[in-house]
Design a protein around this motif. Structure first.
Motif, short mmCIF file in Angstrom:
data_model
loop_
_atom_site.label_atom_id
_atom_site.label_comp_id
_atom_site.label_asym_id
_atom_site.label_seq_id
_atom_site.Cartn_x
_atom_site.Cartn_y
_atom_site.Cartn_z
N LYS A 194 9.25 0.13 -12.41
CA LYS A 194 9.55 0.34 -10.99
C LYS A 194 8.40 0.99 -10.24
O LYS A 194 8.13 0.66 -9.09
CB LYS A 194 10.80 1.21 -10.85
CG LYS A 194 12.09 0.52 -11.22
CD LYS A 194 13.28 1.43 -11.01
CE LYS A 194 13.50 1.76 -9.56
NZ LYS A 194 14.73 2.54 -9.33
N ASP A 209 12.12 10.82 -4.11
CA ASP A 209 12.48 9.69 -3.26
C ASP A 209 13.60 8.90 -3.94
O ASP A 209 13.53 8.60 -5.14
CB ASP A 209 11.26 8.79 -3.06
CG ASP A 209 11.47 7.75 -1.98
OD1 ASP A 209 12.60 7.23 -1.86
OD2 ASP A 209 10.51 7.45 -1.25
N LYS A 211 14.23 5.95 -3.94
CA LYS A 211 13.83 4.65 -4.51
C LYS A 211 13.63 4.75 -6.02
O LYS A 211 13.63 3.73 -6.73
CB LYS A 211 12.55 4.15 -3.85
CG LYS A 211 11.28 4.91 -4.24
CD LYS A 211 10.05 4.30 -3.60
CE LYS A 211 8.76 5.00 -4.03
NZ LYS A 211 7.56 4.39 -3.41
N SER A 212 13.47 5.96 -6.54
CA SER A 212 13.30 6.14 -7.98
C SER A 212 14.62 6.17 -8.72
O SER A 212 14.65 6.21 -9.95
CB SER A 212 12.55 7.45 -8.26
OG SER A 212 13.35 8.58 -7.94
#
Length: 350
Positions: A194, A209, A211-212
């Motif tokens: 990722k 974040d 998104k992790s």
């Protein structure tokens, strides 16, 4: 009768080491002793790996044992159970057990704990950082970090660095040991795919974040632990009086770590671990093996099934190497910000 005999055989350490060494742990040769040592174990509530390791340490005659729990009452209960264990009853020299509070989701708690240990003890022989969590939901701590990352990685890294001087103060002939409990799940860490190069150049920022976020964030945390230990070993040097390593106890019968999973995943995991997981006593024995008796070749290494395992392939890639060096840098910078007066001189100097 046949089944009873089989269970009896399976519990015999010589039998299991010969026939199924990966499912069950190791055993210590007759006469093995850790007499006189002061040992610290985080996360030692009853029913967990830390508790099983604490019992093993006590059976090997350590002089002082420090155990932690987020809830002091659970820590006191662990102390009562340990002292009441049949293998310790009737001892002419009962061990000293100190129960302390530690919450790894709080940097303030980590600072207070480290300061208290330094005030009470002039040295440590063994530090086993076992406490951790595995929560699938996205959760940010009061310190501004994702909860799994702060608990399993950042706070354990802080404790390693803050307690290192006490390990160096060990004047015995044997080396001191610092071990963090890891997991072979690190090989499945989602950040390997990722995260891009920009992300791994600022890893602690990346993990703040959303998104992790990942169901396997636990694996990410354990990969970070292994990278930190390798860097720590390199910086304190191969001739240090302190051996640092990471160890994986393997798949263990349910310990409570599964409690935050969804109902279906929790029970599937529970059933699988109940059938093929190592008994706690064997997991505890494997932990003690890696955190008290391994030789210097384990310095900076990953120990599982009582042997040194190869480095996770991702760590050898360009992205993995950038992540490891950036993680070390960012961790030290954060520790300096959170603990006024701390300097990295304490890593390379006594």
């Amino acid at each position: 009768m046949g089944r009873v005999q089989f269970i009896s055989d399976v519990r015999n350490p010589i039998w299991v080491t010969k026939h199924i060494p990966l499912l069950y742990g190791c055993y210590f040769p007759a006469g093995t002793t850790l007499a006189g040592r002061t040992v610290l174990i985080t996360g030692a509530s009853p029913g967990g790996i830390g508790y099983a390791a604490a019992l093993q340490f006590l059976q090997l005659k350590v002089a002082k044992l420090i155990i932690t729990a987020r809830d002091i009452s659970r820590g006191e209960k662990a102390k009562q159970f340990l002292l009441a264990h049949p293998s310790l009853k009737g001892s002419s020299d009962p061990p000293s057990i100190d129960v302390m509070t530690l919450d790894l989701t709080s940097f303030a708690s980590v600072r207070q704990f480290a300061d208290s240990v330094k005030k009470k003890h002039d040295h440590l022989d063994n530090v086993l950082l076992n406490a951790g969590m595995n929560i699938p939901e996205w959760e940010i701590t009061k310190d501004g970090h994702e909860a799994n990352i702060q608990t399993n990685y950042i706070s354990n890294a802080f404790l390693s660095l803050l307690l290192l001087p006490l390990l160096r103060s060990n004047k015995a002939e044997h080396p001191a040991y610092l071990t963090i409990v890891g997991s072979q799940m690190e090989k499945r860490a989602p950040l390997a795919k990722k995260a891009n190069l920009d992300d791994v150049r600022k890893p602690l920022t990346y993990f703040q974040d959303k998104k992790s976020a990942s169901f396997l964030r636990y694996a990410d945390t354990k990969l970070l632990v292994s990278m930190f230990i390798r860097q720590l070993a390199q910086h304190i040097g191969p001739d240090s009086c302190v051996i640092v390593d990471v160890m994986c106890p393997g798949m263990v019968v349910p310990t409570g770590l599964e409690g935050n999973m969804s109902f279906i995943i929790r029970w599937l995991t529970y059933l699988m671990k109940s059938f093929i997981g190592r008994p706690l006593v064997e997991a505890g024995r494997s932990v003690v093996f890696a955190s008290a008796t391994v030789k210097t070749q384990a310095h900076g290494q990953f120990v599982a099934d009582n042997v040194i395992k190869p480095i996770t392939p991702f760590a050898l890639t360009e992205k993995g190497k950038v992540l490891e060096s950036s993680l070390w840098r960012d961790t030290l910078e954060l520790l300096k910000a959170e603990v006024p007066g701390w300097t990295d001189d304490s890593i390379t100097h006594s």
